[in-house]
Design an enzyme around this catalytic site. Structure first.
Site, mmCIF file in Angstrom:
data_model
loop_
_atom_site.group_PDB
_atom_site.id
_atom_site.type_symbol
_atom_site.label_atom_id
_atom_site.label_comp_id
_atom_site.label_asym_id
_atom_site.label_seq_id
_atom_site.Cartn_x
_atom_site.Cartn_y
_atom_site.Cartn_z
ATOM 1 N N ASP A 15 -4.627 -102.404 80.147
ATOM 2 C CA ASP A 15 -5.626 -102.493 81.059
ATOM 3 C C ASP A 15 -6.309 -103.752 80.900
ATOM 4 O O ASP A 15 -7.655 -104.294 81.388
ATOM 5 C CB ASP A 15 -6.606 -101.854 79.634
ATOM 6 C CG ASP A 15 -7.463 -99.592 80.262
ATOM 7 O OD1 ASP A 15 -7.769 -99.161 80.026
ATOM 8 O OD2 ASP A 15 -6.336 -99.530 81.048
ATOM 9 N N SER A 57 -18.997 -97.823 88.587
ATOM 10 C CA SER A 57 -18.034 -98.221 87.140
ATOM 11 C C SER A 57 -19.639 -99.283 86.479
ATOM 12 O O SER A 57 -19.931 -99.762 86.964
ATOM 13 C CB SER A 57 -16.791 -98.698 87.495
ATOM 14 O OG SER A 57 -17.143 -99.487 88.731
ATOM 15 N N GLU A 84 -23.591 -96.645 73.132
ATOM 16 C CA GLU A 84 -22.607 -95.306 73.065
ATOM 17 C C GLU A 84 -20.804 -96.500 72.511
ATOM 18 O O GLU A 84 -21.246 -96.911 73.482
ATOM 19 C CB GLU A 84 -22.669 -95.095 73.873
ATOM 20 C CG GLU A 84 -24.480 -94.064 74.338
ATOM 21 C CD GLU A 84 -24.468 -93.480 75.078
ATOM 22 O OE1 GLU A 84 -23.438 -93.148 76.469
ATOM 23 O OE2 GLU A 84 -25.833 -92.527 75.808
ATOM 24 N N LYS A 122 -17.510 -96.675 74.530
ATOM 25 C CA LYS A 122 -16.687 -96.427 75.451
ATOM 26 C C LYS A 122 -16.129 -95.216 74.842
ATOM 27 O O LYS A 122 -14.889 -96.032 75.157
ATOM 28 C CB LYS A 122 -16.876 -97.551 76.568
ATOM 29 C CG LYS A 122 -16.498 -97.487 77.191
ATOM 30 C CD LYS A 122 -15.796 -98.560 78.198
ATOM 31 C CE LYS A 122 -15.884 -99.102 79.934
ATOM 32 N NZ LYS A 122 -14.979 -97.906 79.754
ATOM 33 N N ASP A 152 -12.428 -93.078 76.466
ATOM 34 C CA ASP A 152 -11.204 -93.925 76.773
ATOM 35 C C ASP A 152 -10.614 -92.641 77.267
ATOM 36 O O ASP A 152 -9.901 -91.451 77.081
ATOM 37 C CB ASP A 152 -10.267 -94.880 75.787
ATOM 38 C CG ASP A 152 -9.779 -94.951 76.586
ATOM 39 O OD1 ASP A 152 -9.323 -95.210 77.906
ATOM 40 O OD2 ASP A 152 -8.343 -95.887 76.433
ATOM 41 N N GLU A 160 -17.191 -87.810 80.211
ATOM 42 C CA GLU A 160 -15.412 -88.225 79.831
ATOM 43 C C GLU A 160 -13.919 -87.019 79.359
ATOM 44 O O GLU A 160 -14.898 -86.659 78.568
ATOM 45 C CB GLU A 160 -15.234 -89.719 79.547
ATOM 46 C CG GLU A 160 -14.204 -90.737 79.305
ATOM 47 C CD GLU A 160 -14.116 -91.499 80.288
ATOM 48 O OE1 GLU A 160 -15.669 -91.729 81.291
ATOM 49 O OE2 GLU A 160 -13.617 -92.371 80.564
ATOM 50 N N TYR A 210 -22.102 -87.977 79.557
ATOM 51 C CA TYR A 210 -23.676 -88.890 79.034
ATOM 52 C C TYR A 210 -24.183 -89.728 79.613
ATOM 53 O O TYR A 210 -24.385 -90.721 79.829
ATOM 54 C CB TYR A 210 -22.298 -90.197 78.408
ATOM 55 C CG TYR A 210 -20.963 -90.723 79.568
ATOM 56 C CD1 TYR A 210 -21.446 -90.678 80.723
ATOM 57 C CD2 TYR A 210 -19.860 -90.760 79.012
ATOM 58 C CE1 TYR A 210 -20.144 -91.219 81.092
ATOM 59 C CE2 TYR A 210 -18.624 -91.369 79.474
ATOM 60 C CZ TYR A 210 -18.583 -90.924 81.011
ATOM 61 O OH TYR A 210 -17.997 -91.579 81.691
ATOM 62 N N LYS A 221 -16.051 -104.457 75.687
ATOM 63 C CA LYS A 221 -14.810 -103.294 75.342
ATOM 64 C C LYS A 221 -14.305 -104.160 73.845
ATOM 65 O O LYS A 221 -14.353 -105.584 74.114
ATOM 66 C CB LYS A 221 -13.515 -103.571 76.951
ATOM 67 C CG LYS A 221 -13.941 -102.641 77.976
ATOM 68 C CD LYS A 221 -13.411 -102.945 79.045
ATOM 69 C CE LYS A 221 -11.661 -101.779 78.784
ATOM 70 N NZ LYS A 221 -10.872 -101.045 80.309
ATOM 71 N N CYS A 243 27.223 -89.829 68.435
ATOM 72 C CA CYS A 243 25.337 -89.069 67.319
ATOM 73 C C CYS A 243 25.318 -90.128 66.238
ATOM 74 O O CYS A 243 27.177 -90.006 65.543
ATOM 75 C CB CYS A 243 24.911 -87.633 67.444
ATOM 76 S SG CYS A 243 24.335 -87.271 65.915
ATOM 77 N N CYS A 274 26.554 -87.208 63.472
ATOM 78 C CA CYS A 274 27.431 -86.730 62.914
ATOM 79 C C CYS A 274 28.821 -86.562 63.892
ATOM 80 O O CYS A 274 29.903 -86.141 63.953
ATOM 81 C CB CYS A 274 26.917 -84.912 62.947
ATOM 82 S SG CYS A 274 26.771 -84.681 65.038
ATOM 83 N N CYS A 302 22.014 -84.219 71.269
ATOM 84 C CA CYS A 302 23.213 -84.558 70.168
ATOM 85 C C CYS A 302 23.549 -83.000 70.515
ATOM 86 O O CYS A 302 22.762 -82.195 70.120
ATOM 87 C CB CYS A 302 24.113 -84.727 68.657
ATOM 88 S SG CYS A 302 24.359 -83.883 67.653
ATOM 89 N N CYS A 349 24.765 -80.328 63.101
ATOM 90 C CA CYS A 349 24.579 -82.421 62.834
ATOM 91 C C CYS A 349 23.954 -81.866 61.931
ATOM 92 O O CYS A 349 22.393 -80.998 61.387
ATOM 93 C CB CYS A 349 24.195 -82.731 63.790
ATOM 94 S SG CYS A 349 23.536 -84.422 63.866
HETATM 95 S S1 IVH Z 1 -22.479 -94.699 81.735
HETATM 96 C C1 IVH Z 1 -21.377 -96.481 85.641
HETATM 97 N N1 IVH Z 1 -21.045 -93.851 79.231
HETATM 98 O O1 IVH Z 1 -16.364 -96.132 81.732
HETATM 99 C C2 IVH Z 1 -21.917 -95.357 85.197
HETATM 100 N N2 IVH Z 1 -19.661 -94.541 81.472
HETATM 101 O O2 IVH Z 1 -16.471 -97.963 83.784
HETATM 102 C C3 IVH Z 1 -23.039 -94.689 84.592
HETATM 103 N N3 IVH Z 1 -17.179 -94.046 79.760
HETATM 104 O O3 IVH Z 1 -17.138 -94.963 84.916
HETATM 105 C C4 IVH Z 1 -21.658 -94.612 83.573
HETATM 106 N N4 IVH Z 1 -18.466 -94.119 78.078
HETATM 107 O O4 IVH Z 1 -15.776 -93.264 82.660
HETATM 108 C C5 IVH Z 1 -20.808 -94.800 80.224
HETATM 109 N N5 IVH Z 1 -20.769 -93.286 77.184
HETATM 110 C C6 IVH Z 1 -20.658 -94.193 78.016
HETATM 111 C C7 IVH Z 1 -19.105 -94.067 78.543
HETATM 112 C C8 IVH Z 1 -18.510 -94.318 80.148
HETATM 113 C C9 IVH Z 1 -16.903 -94.132 79.098
HETATM 114 C C10 IVH Z 1 -16.769 -94.841 81.648
HETATM 115 C C11 IVH Z 1 -17.193 -94.289 83.120
HETATM 116 C C12 IVH Z 1 -16.928 -94.838 83.768
HETATM 117 C C13 IVH Z 1 -16.297 -96.415 83.340
HETATM 118 C C14 IVH Z 1 -16.690 -97.292 83.392
#
Ligand code: IVH
Length: 670
Positions: free
Chosen positions: A49, A98, A130, A132, A134, A190, A242, A335, A429, A432, A447, A452
């Site tokens: 990423d 996003s 909160e 994030k 993955d 998520e 979330y 991030k 192998c 063996c 193998c 073995c």
């Molecule tokens: S809130 C953007 N909260 O991160 C609209 N997103 O690039 C509100 N993600 O697409 C999203 N943890 O898939 C929110 N605690 C969290 C999150 C979260 C992971 C992801 C989500 C979103 C991407 C943002």
């Protein structure tokens, strides 16, 4: 290092556009399009990423400087992700946005400034922070409290309808816990896989001779987007909710209150199990402290996170702030930088597994990454080595990918020794020396020798492992020691070990011998499912073992299993059936099982177990249609409570349990 082409952009920006810029833009667009496809469509990204974000940022920077070069087909002009054509598509009522993100926590201050300026705020703004997660974003649609839709993010506007798969995720309620549900509740969150479940899944993949998942995120994505919900059901997926889409008649004032309210409705949120992982902050400084706290904490968590999300807590303010392009103005992601290190590959060694699979492993000069000394990284298989062109002597960038497995990100070609040669997997192998084979349709070399020493020892380790016979005092080192001493070569040898011969071994005193023998003794009482799993039959993982145990009920019945009968069982395909029949007809396996039983190993099938209750005593319940639980599991529950569950509706049938798409049994009952 600054890319020379990139530097050129600034030198020539005053006059005519440098052709190198145009070339670089073309290159970036092609690369990003390819990476998008790999990530969103194939679930198989080939770069991290971090590297992707860097390329994307470079593209945006150049385009910001030369807006005349923006073309309609630039990745910046569309939201990434092409829904898979095989799934039905559905439009999100509100776009799934996003987050704007940065790798520098100091940018949180800039974010706060923008928020306050936009709102004309005098005092501090309260933020709700909160993790994030993955994983992959998903929208759940509850109508009148019932789960009636589930869409992946897709391109943000149109996603894939994965409702049938989502219904198999046990932590997602099919019905909200309330007597007065809101008419509409679109909940976003998520989907992910816990680290330990991911490791277990890769073991199963190995058993089946199927490719490994690179990290938990890919495993989750691959599992959710299965065309066959049964496969999804067998994968341990989790969800954290979330955010929300369209909602009606559901009120809350803050993000915090929102999470509390949906947790009460039975939806999985971070508040349910890890309330200490969120924080209400009264300004950017506290949010930065939270970022640092989580950066420390991330490796201890049972799931992967790749940063933190900072949200304006008051919903009213969120609404005032609104969105800009495809990002909300009220939230931002900080991030974590992937923890990378640079080291040299000293050797590539080959490990031989229980199924004979040869796995190349890079042995490296130890390097400290995020407080952990890393000296080995799995290279998966020949194809992976070829793709990354990894050679002994190479200087490489390695990273703790998704926290679980250290991986080689790339080779620093400038540092490659002059006469290095591409790595080739051995023809024999390493243990063996049998000639290795490459079974058709598989990526791994194996193998083929069942005798073995590596295959035998790995098989023994599997037999005693926690989820199999669970002989906890018999660890890997001890198995190797017992094998070397010639004391244990087969499963049954374990149950023949004598106190005196054990005492003669190095590092074995009275106490450890006593503990070992009593843990072996304890393991004799086990379940049929564990016993079948412990045998290590190809393609028979824990799940399959459970299905077989439920079906056959006793080891004696299982030993009589025929191919025709096996393929009749739900979830057992011809490949698995063939493997079972082959194992059970082998004189060696037959003798071993007989021997184990003679030595007192006593696997109890579900039908031999004591009833849990007699609540269903005398009742005959027929099952039809697709239900959220495995049919065999429901049957077991009915039987355990004293009932019967025959497969046909007759005059004696008391109840019919009806799932989705019921068959003719329902009609007959009606
Ligand atoms: S809130 C953007 N909260 O991160 C609209 N997103 O690039 C509100 N993600 O697409 C999203 N943890 O898939 C929110 N605690 C969290 C999150 C979260 C992971 C992801 C989500 C979103 C991407 C943002």
């Amino acid at each position: 290092m600054i890319d020379p082409l990139y530097q050129g952009a600034y030198v020539f920006s005053m006059s005519k556009i440098n052709p190198a810029i145009i070339q670089r833009l073309k290159e970036l667009r092609e690369k990003i399009n390819q990476y998008d496809y790999e990530y969103y469509v194939l679930d198989q990204p080939t770069i991290t990423d971090y590297e992707y974000d860097k390329l994307y940022k470079e593209l945006l920077d150049i385009e910001a400087q030369y807006p005349e070069l923006i073309t309609p087909d630039s990745p910046s002009q569309r939201v990434p992700g092409t829904p898979l054509s095989a799934f039905e598509k559905g439009r999100h009522s509100l776009p799934m946005l996003s987050l704007q993100n940065s790798y520098d926590p100091q940018d949180i201050k800039e974010f706060d400034k923008r928020v306050r300026k936009f709102l004309g705020a005098k005092g501090p703004i309260e933020y709700f922070c909160e993790p994030k997660f993955d994983g992959l974003a998903l929208e759940l649609i509850y109508k009148e409290g019932l789960l009636s839709g589930a869409l992946t993010r897709g391109d943000g506007l149109i996603g894939e309808n994965v409702l049938n798969n989502v219904k198999t995720i046990k932590s997602i309620p099919l019905k909200l816990k309330t007597s007065s549900p809101p008419p509409l509740l679109e909940i976003r969150g998520e989907v992910l896989m816990f680290k330990k479940d991911f490791i277990k899944l890769n073991e199963i993949q190995d058993e089946k001779g199927e490719p490994f998942f690179a990290n938990p995120r890919n495993a989750a994505a691959g599992s959710l987007r299965q065309l066959d919900p049964k496969i999804t059901a067998s994968r341990p997926l989790k969800m954290f909710c979330y955010a929300f889409g369209k909602i009606s008649n559901f009120k809350f004032k803050t993000q915090e209150e929102f999470l509390k309210k949906i947790s009460k409705l039975g939806l999985p949120t971070i508040l349910n199990k890890h309330p200490s992982l969120v924080r209400k902050c009264s300004g950017p400084e506290e949010a930065i402290q939270y970022y640092e706290f989580m950066a420390q904490k991330r490796h201890e968590l049972p799931f992967d996170i790749d940063g933190v999300v900072i949200k304006v807590n008051r919903i009213e303010l969120q609404q005032k702030l609104g969105n800009i392009a495809r990002n909300p103005r009220w939230a931002s992601a900080a991030k974590f930088k992937p923890e990378q290190g640079i080291t040299v590959i000293e050797d590539i060694i080959i490990q031989v597994g229980r199924t004979g699979a040869l796995t190349p492993v890079a042995k490296m000069k130890p390097v400290n990454i995020g407080g952990v000394s890393i000296s080995h990284a799995t290279l998966h298989n020949q194809e992976e080595i070829k793709r990354k062109d990894i050679r002994v002597g190479d200087t490489v960038v390695i990273q703790r990918a998704g926290d679980v497995i250290p991986e080689v990100v790339k080779v620093i070609l400038e540092k490659r020794p002059k006469h290095s040669k591409p790595f080739k997997m051995p023809k024999r192998c390493p243990v063996c020396h049998s000639e290795v084979i490459k079974p058709e349709g598989e990526v791994v070399l194996r193998c083929p020798n069942p005798l073995c020493p590596a295959v035998i020892q790995e098989g023994l380790k599997h037999f005693v492992s926690r989820r199999a016979m669970n002989i906890d005092k018999l660890g890997n080192k001890l198995i190797e020691q017992l094998y070397r001493a010639g004391l244990v070569k087969t499963f049954s040898d374990i149950y023949k070990l004598k106190r005196d011969e054990l005492l003669k071994l190095e590092r074995m005193g009275e106490k450890s011998v006593h503990n070992l023998l009593s843990s072996i003794e304890k393991s004799k009482k086990t379940t049929l499912a564990r016993f079948i799993y412990a045998l290590g039959i190809r393609y028979v993982g824990e799940q399959t073992a459970q299905i077989l145990a439920n079906h056959y009920g006793s080891i004696q019945n299982f030993l009589k299993a025929s191919f025709e009968e096996l393929v009749q069982i739900n979830d057992i395909g011809p490949k698995v059936a063939q493997s079972i029949v082959k194992a059970l007809s082998s004189p060696h396996v037959k003798k071993e099982i007989k021997e184990l039983l003679k030595l007192g190993v006593n696997p109890q099938g579900p039908s031999q177990r004591q009833n849990v209750s007699s609540k269903l005593k005398g009742l005959s319940i027929v099952i039809t249609g697709k239900l959220p639980l495995e049919r065999e599991t429901i049957k077991e529950i009915i039987v355990n409570h004293g009932g019967k569950s025959p497969s046909q509706v007759t005059k004696k049938t008391n109840f019919v349990l009806v799932g989705e798409d019921p068959g003719s049994k329902l009609k007959k009952a009606q």
